[in-house]
Design an enzyme around this catalytic site. Structure first.
Site, PDB file in Angstrom:
ATOM      1  N   ASP A  98      41.286  30.767  39.785  1.00 57.95           N
ATOM      2  CA  ASP A  98      41.035  32.208  39.890  1.00 57.95           C
ATOM      3  C   ASP A  98      42.177  32.962  40.557  1.00 57.95           C
ATOM      4  OD1 ASP A  98      38.583  31.568  38.863  1.00 57.95           O
ATOM      5  OD2 ASP A  98      37.410  32.469  40.485  1.00 57.95           O
ATOM      6  N   HIS A 149      38.816  38.353  35.335  1.00 58.57           N
ATOM      7  CA  HIS A 149      38.357  38.258  36.733  1.00 58.57           C
ATOM      8  C   HIS A 149      38.471  39.617  37.435  1.00 58.57           C
ATOM      9  CE1 HIS A 149      36.920  35.932  40.036  1.00 58.57           C
ATOM     10  NE2 HIS A 149      38.035  35.940  40.744  1.00 58.57           N
ATOM     11  N   HIS A 153      39.811  42.558  41.937  1.00 60.48           N
ATOM     12  CA  HIS A 153      39.000  41.565  42.646  1.00 60.48           C
ATOM     13  C   HIS A 153      38.028  42.216  43.641  1.00 60.48           C
ATOM     14  CE1 HIS A 153      38.002  37.819  44.802  1.00 60.48           C
ATOM     15  NE2 HIS A 153      38.516  37.182  43.765  1.00 60.48           N
ATOM     16  N   HIS A 243      41.986  28.069  43.140  1.00 58.84           N
ATOM     17  CA  HIS A 243      42.699  29.343  43.053  1.00 58.84           C
ATOM     18  C   HIS A 243      44.197  29.092  42.904  1.00 58.84           C
ATOM     19  CE1 HIS A 243      38.879  30.277  45.030  1.00 58.84           C
ATOM     20  NE2 HIS A 243      39.015  31.509  44.575  1.00 58.84           N
TER      21      HIS A 243
END
Length: 278
Positions: A98, A149, A153, A243
């Site tokens: 991510d 995504h 964020h 990540h």
């Protein structure tokens, strides 16, 4: 917004959102295992080469890299919970990353995946995509799945429906601009889902993907800890969350170099969901 300010804001949000995401995920696990229909992604198994391959042996051609953006994505039926696991017989697992792409960390992760001829999913943030289009194109070129995504964020549960739509649409447009296809998967930041996120994702042709094992590498717990969480959590159907941006991800880079060959030697097949044809 400066990147260091962004990282600080994310860490502050994580403190409040981690519990929410964990609670939501736990609830879905119980629901999926309690006799209700289990929503799973059917994996596509790729070759699990143990030796480094020449680029021509593992690279795939970009998906419609020169094609214009589609007028409208195919709408899907909205789910009420995210997908947590992948289905299929055998020892299949999926690696997901991510917050990227990041010019320092993402190339190293891609290099390791290429060395072992493994595909993964990358849930990218729009503001990172516009600065690193070539990395997104490389992801697609090498057969990885690129997911949405959001743009900045944010914690979606604090936004209006239109704000959520803007975060998702801008990111999908950036992904199209980077390699020519709209994303077919979406992941809510912090694992904080709400009805609007499910509905809007479905309207944009995206399925919601969560995870089974969280490495918590965003806390930089140490390379050994990240490796242990992946190896101890390995099981058929597991989706691993890591990540490649959002802070110092050097531990994540070192960890995948250790746990990836371990998973392959243990008989696991690292897969990605199938690409739907429009």
């Amino acid at each position: 917004m400066q990147k260091d300010q962004l990282f600080t804001r994310r860490r502050m949000l994580l403190a409040g959102a981690a519990a929410l995401g964990a609670a939501g995920t736990a609830g879905v696990v119980v629901a999926s295992g309690g006799g209700e229909e289990t929503h799973s992604a059917v994996p596509v198994a790729g070759p699990q080469a143990r030796q480094a391959l020449k680029p021509s042996a593992f690279r795939l051609q970009p998906f419609a890299a020169d094609a214009p953006p589609r007028a409208a994505p195919r709408k899907l039926k909205a789910r009420h919970e995210p997908i947590l696991r992948i289905s299929g017989r055998g020892r299949h697992m999926m690696l997901t990353f991510d917050d990227g792409p990041h010019p320092e960390y993402t190339p190293h992760i891609l290099d390791t995946l290429a060395e072992y001829d493994v595909r993964a999913m990358f849930f990218v943030c729009g503001e990172m995509v516009v600065e690193n289009k070539k990395l997104v194109a490389r992801m697609a070129d090498e057969g990885h799945v690129v997911g949405n995504h959001t743009w900045t964020h944010p914690l979606l549960t604090t936004l209006s429906r239109e704000e959520i739509r803007g975060e998702m649409e801008r990111t999908s447009d950036a992904i199209v601009n980077a390699y020519g296809e709209r994303p077919q998967w979406f992941r809510a930041p912090y694992g904080a889902w709400n009805r609007a996120a499910f509905q809007l994702g479905a309207e944009m042709g995206m399925e919601p993907m969560a995870w089974t094992v969280d490495t918590t590498d965003w806390m930089t717990p140490g390379t050994d800890t990240i490796v242990d969480r992946v190896e101890n959590g390995a099981a058929p159907g597991v989706v691993v969350l890591s990540h490649d941006a959002g802070g110092d991800r050097s531990q994540s880079v070192r960890a995948i170099r250790r746990y990836l060959p371990y998973l392959l030697e243990s008989g696991y097949h690292l897969t990605v969901p199938p690409r739907r044809m429009s």
